[in-house]
Design an enzyme around this catalytic site. Sequence first.
Site: not given
Length: 555
Positions: A355, A293
């Site tokens: 999600t 990330k």
Amino acid sequence: MIVMAWAGQLLLVGGVRFAWRMARDRVLGPLPTRATRALVVGADTNGVHLIHEMRRRPAGAEVLAPVGFIDDDAGLTGHLIEGVKVHGTIADLPRVIVEQRAELVIVSDPTMPAKVVREIARFCGEAEIRIKTLPGLSDMNSGRPTLAQIRDVRIEDLLGREPVHLGVLVTGSGGSIGSELARQVAGFGPSELVLLDHAENGLYYVHNELATQHPNLLLHPIVGNIQDEDGMEAVFARFHPQIVFHAAAHKHVPLLEINPREAVFNNIVGTRVVVAAADRHGVEKFVLISTDKAVNPTSVMGASKRVCEMIGQSRSQRSQTRFVAVRFGNVLGSEGSVIPLFRRQLERGGPLTVTHPDARRYFMTIPEAVRLVLQAGAMGRGGEVYLLDMGEPVRILDLARQLIRLAGMREGEDVEIVFTGLRPGEKLYEELHSASERTRITRHQRILVWELDARREEELLREIHELVQVARTGSPETIKRTLQRLVPEYAEPLLVPFEAEPECPPVELPAVQEVRPEPVTDWREIARRGADTVTRARDAGAGDPDRSHAAYRAA
């Protein structure tokens, strides 16, 4: 006449045998132009067998051209063994690699001391060539070594089975990654192992576990905060660790979007404090646990970890300590990760929350990730950012459906899947590296290194100081804007709309057969089987990405 006849027959038979060996080993033609130039360390029986194997060019094996031996016996230098020259001792290896244009070094003696293997690995790393070794005799398929049995050098080869006589500090040792780091390091028998964590419960459990499994290992459980400069100074002054694994960090993306102040203080300030203490006390190797990330970050967490990498890189320009960072993706089964979440949702009867239908993530098991972290840490010379090969990304929706089936349930009947939308700071797909990062392979096939330009430390620390001042009193939005000036590639993600997923048959991940047992309540077993499924699917995809994607589409 009888003697002459006997001598003639002997010469004839011997000549035929000699001609056959020459045809087999030499007269098969010149070495292929694509043969890898290989240098064998050890002119012993194993080394000679390997030379024979190279000349036979077994089908399916990499084509190797022997360019010489290296042997610890200086008396052999200059001699020919099976027509191959001994060029010198291990101390001569850097020179011989250059002179012979070697592309691969093979250690033929599986019992060679780990200290010597580390030295050979260091020479190979500096020359940027591969190194391989033979397995131990107990692991060989037969008594005679073959090219098919050579493998990459592993952390076990570099550390050996004997105690490494090094003091090791693991920060964040009560967490998922930190505790597994502590377990694997303990297996190598360090002189002492310092376990540091701010959360006393996790620290208590890992200390008790290791004390039971390694009763002779000197363990030091330390409750401490990495932001506490005086506390960290006291820890380093007391224990003088030679190796530091820095795993302490806040990692939950949505929480840090709401609380960016804590990301600044715990991740960035904490890393700055620990890096400075390691430098002052002459730590030999400092390994930062980072994340994928940090690549083109869209979250506060990712941006803060990129700053942590920058801190180590900038300090490595003037420090004797070798600072390296290792990036990897999601780990299966870690606290807060998707499999424990799905497990708890299944226990409640659902629904499972995903999600986005197209959200994909890279996954590794915790032990697998930590093994590669140790390997990358052993290779680092200072300033590198390593990335672990995580195979093919896995679609979270497929993972949820697979776990439902492993629990003996049916989607839409026993349990539902609900799409909640990407959370703040989340990406639809994770990236492995940015366009500005130059990559090169390492001697380990599953570890890559990104060559990133280091910032000037004075300038970087000044900007971090400004960020800290803003974080003390500023709003979350102000903190994010200041963080973006420090990490220009940091940008909040655009919302990705999606339509409701149409009804479709259950998805089978590659290499997994559908089973529908009676409902069970052993959720630990379900989670374990789910993790195994993802690992196999990822490995299958890594070997043939087209097949993996085709399997997903077909499902």
